[in-house]
Enzyme design. Structure first.
Site, PDB file in Angstrom:
ATOM      1  N   GLU A   1      -9.526   3.622   1.819  1.00 44.25           N
ATOM      2  CA  GLU A   1      -8.977   3.711   0.460  1.00 44.25           C
ATOM      3  C   GLU A   1      -7.914   2.659   0.177  1.00 44.25           C
ATOM      4  OE1 GLU A   1      -7.783   5.328   2.954  1.00 44.25           O
ATOM      5  OE2 GLU A   1      -5.641   4.958   2.669  1.00 44.25           O
TER       6      GLU A   1
ATOM      7  N   ASP B   1       1.431   6.272   5.463  1.00 41.47           N
ATOM      8  CA  ASP B   1       0.485   5.339   4.863  1.00 41.47           C
ATOM      9  C   ASP B   1       1.045   4.675   3.600  1.00 41.47           C
ATOM     10  OD1 ASP B   1      -1.916   4.123   5.373  1.00 41.47           O
ATOM     11  OD2 ASP B   1      -3.130   5.558   4.254  1.00 41.47           O
TER      12      ASP B   1
ATOM     13  N   ARG C   1      -7.777  -0.553   0.820  1.00 41.94           N
ATOM     14  CA  ARG C   1      -8.307  -1.786   0.238  1.00 41.94           C
ATOM     15  C   ARG C   1      -8.697  -1.585  -1.224  1.00 41.94           C
ATOM     16  NH1 ARG C   1     -12.752  -1.897   4.866  1.00 41.94           N
ATOM     17  NH2 ARG C   1     -11.034  -0.772   5.866  1.00 41.94           N
TER      18      ARG C   1
ATOM     19  N   LYS D   1       0.851  -1.196   0.000  1.00 37.83           N
ATOM     20  CA  LYS D   1       0.000   0.000   0.000  1.00 37.83           C
ATOM     21  C   LYS D   1       0.885   1.243   0.000  1.00 37.83           C
ATOM     22  CE  LYS D   1      -3.382   2.586   2.816  1.00 37.83           C
ATOM     23  NZ  LYS D   1      -4.280   2.595   3.977  1.00 37.83           N
TER      24      LYS D   1
ATOM     25  N   ASP E   1      -2.727  10.157   3.474  1.00 36.11           N
ATOM     26  CA  ASP E   1      -4.121   9.754   3.640  1.00 36.11           C
ATOM     27  C   ASP E   1      -4.857  10.753   4.528  1.00 36.11           C
ATOM     28  OD1 ASP E   1      -6.545   8.517   3.838  1.00 36.11           O
ATOM     29  OD2 ASP E   1      -5.841   6.862   5.120  1.00 36.11           O
TER      30      ASP E   1
ATOM     31  N   ASP F   1     -12.328   7.032   3.319  1.00 39.86           N
ATOM     32  CA  ASP F   1     -11.136   6.809   4.140  1.00 39.86           C
ATOM     33  C   ASP F   1     -10.722   5.327   4.151  1.00 39.86           C
ATOM     34  OD1 ASP F   1      -9.023   7.435   5.737  1.00 39.86           O
ATOM     35  OD2 ASP F   1     -10.188   7.678   7.592  1.00 39.86           O
TER      36      ASP F   1
ATOM     37  N   LYS G   1     -10.421  12.800   7.813  1.00 41.47           N
ATOM     38  CA  LYS G   1      -9.977  12.419   9.151  1.00 41.47           C
ATOM     39  C   LYS G   1      -9.962  13.652  10.058  1.00 41.47           C
ATOM     40  CE  LYS G   1      -6.807   8.672   7.856  1.00 41.47           C
ATOM     41  NZ  LYS G   1      -7.527   7.578   8.529  1.00 41.47           N
TER      42      LYS G   1
END
Ligand code: BES
Ligand code: MN
Ligand code: ZN
Length: 483
Positions: free
Chosen positions: A336, A275, A338, A252, A257, A334, A264
């Site tokens: 994101e 991230d 996956r 990833k 993020d 959020d 967030k």
């Protein structure tokens, strides 16, 4: 840092500090030392120093010997000493000597050989522990430990071990640098540049841009990239150390993020530069595997993009079509990670891989379940899961398996699409993995959630504050064992 091997005794070694390792209360080791040194250590043993794990004590050496100082380092209870304790001792000793302004150290290895633990473990801890990130600091602190001499008989095993550990720790530090770098200087394109820097005769790199991803139909990946002006990069590294079906690593690589429209809270949001730690771990693994020419066909995939809110961003409720044709209702922008990994898995499956390992800072729920100590693991292949468990114990990048019971499928049912991207508040660690499982299908696959372990606020003996570089050592360890 310069590591050398010298077959001389400690008292003959000219250096700033000579390191002796002791178990807790283990003063019997003193018998083997020259009497002048032994009597000096005896005076402090059980008073200032007792040999507890990671305890250090520095003292002036007698005038009659070559070293200027002697550093005692504790390994804890004798029956509990392990490779990991020795790595920690290496990290602790090296950073302590640096803080004391020492430049040249030597390690007495008799005690380790007696325990059948390689001094290479100590060096691994030292090299990892001495890491610093100074890209944006006027370097006011110039202290550095410049060399460690291993006092041992040189052997092929020892020199090979040192060569491997230098490559491995170099790759971990490479990964740490990528993760520590803030998002303004670590954009998807900067990650692509880092990947390109790894090219060799056996390792090629392909970088797809937004248009390429569109043409291929990567609707899930693009849904995340949509909110950002920064160009996304879908990066594919191919290391051909052997013929045959590849092992695919997916990391990833969300370079920042913010959560997107499902924004967030601002408190702690700055941390979301990490991230992309999964992607960094994959690059670290590719780097060491290529450097050591492991006989494996290894593909690395990094779906790299920012996740930002804007007038062009994906909205909660939007439905997109992923690379394998499945439609996804994006309930929460959020979730994101996956999405980008789903397209990466679909892409990987076209290569008919023998295994897929994805590694990701995927869920806050992982952090809540395991704190900063444990990698969460879920997968569909017993052999791969057990192998990773073993590699986790060997490297101390420990993994713990969580279930993927079929009942979790329900949690991801969407009213209008094939699947939705969140499963509700409960079981967030597992439902995130289950989402990926729906894309992996029958292909042997394991998911590693490193949300809790990729960053540390509290320094550990060989992990300074900030990016831990976790994943590189773990993946290297499993690839090394792969038959
Ligand atoms: N990158 C985060 C997960 C994360 C959180 C990593 C804290 C490291 C530290 C991920 O993209 C995310 O935001 N996950 C959401 C999922 C939720 C919306 C279902 C989360 O965990 O809150
Ligand atoms: Mn997120
Ligand atoms: Zn994320």
């Amino acid at each position: 840092m310069n590591i050398t091997i010298k077959n001389i005794r400690g008292e003959e070694c000219a250096c700033n500090a000579l390191i002796y390792l002791f178990s807790e209360g283990g003063s019997e080791g003193l018998k083997k030392l020259p009497p002048t040194i032994a009597s000096l250590i005896k005076q402090v043993f059980s008073k200032e120093f007792s040999g507890k794990q990671n305890e250090v004590f520095l003292m002036k050496a007698p005038d009659s010997v070559e070293p200027e100082r002697i550093l005692l380092v504790g390994l804890g209870k004798k029956d509990q000493i392990s490779a990991e304790k020795v790595r920690q001792a290496g990290g602790k000793a090296a950073t302590y000597l640096r803080s004391m302004g020492m430049k040249r150290a030597a390690l007495s290895t008799d005690f380790l050989f007696g325990l059948k633990i390689s001094p290479v473990e100590f060096i691994e801890g030292a090299l990892l522990g001495l890491y610093t990130y100074r890209r944006y600091k006027k370097d006011e602190d110039k202290r550095s430990l410049e060399s460690i001499t291993l006092l041992a008989k040189s052997s092929h095993e020892l020199t090979e071990g040192l060569r491997r550990v230098e490559m491995l720790t170099d790759a971990v530090c490479f990964a740490r640098d990528l993760v520590n770098t803030p998002a303004n200087d670590m954009t998807p394109n900067d990650i692509a540049k880092a990947a390109l820097s790894l090219r060799t005769r056996h390792l090629s790199v392909k970088v797809l841009d937004r248009n390429d991803a569109k043409k291929l139909g990567m609707g899930a990946f693009l849904a995340v990239a949509k909110g950002s002006k920064e160009e996304p990069r879908f990066i594919v590294l191919d290391y051909k150390g052997a013929k045959g079906a590849p092992v695919v690593l997916i990391g990833k690589s969300i370079t920042f993020d913010s959560g997107g429209i499902s924004l967030k809270p601002s408190d702690g949001m700055e941390k979301m530069k990490y991230d992309m730690a999964g992607g960094a771990a994959v690059l670290g693994a590719m780097k060491v595997v290529a450097a050591l020419r492991l006989p494996v066909h290894l593909i690395g995939i990094l779906p790299a993009t920012e996740n930002l809110p804007s007038g062009t961003a994906t909205k909660p409720g939007d439905v997109v079509r992923s690379l394998n044709g499945k439609t996804i209702e994006i309930i929460n922008t959020d979730a994101e990670g996956r999405l980008v990994i789903a397209d990466a898995i679909a892409y990987a499956k076209r290569m008919k891989p023998r295994a897929i390992i994805d590694i990701a800072t995927l869920t806050g729920a992982c952090l809540i379940a395991f704190g900063n100590e444990t990698i969460a693991m879920m997968g569909n292949d017993r052999k791969l899961i057990d192998a990773l468990k073993k590699s986790g114990e060997d490297t101390y990048e420990r993994v713990w398996e969580m279930p993927l019971f079929e009942e979790y499928k329900e949690y991801l049912k969407s009213d209008i699409a094939d699947i939705k991207n969140i499963g509700g508040r409960n079981g967030g660690l597992v439902t995130a993995a289950y989402f990926l499982y729906e894309f992996a299908g029958e292909t042997p696959w394991v998911h590693l959630d490193i949300a809790g372990t990729a960053w540390t606020e509290k320094e550990k003996p060989y992990v300074p504050k900030g990016a831990s570089g976790i994943g590189t050592r773990l993946i290297y360890a499993i690839l090394k064992e792969l038959k």
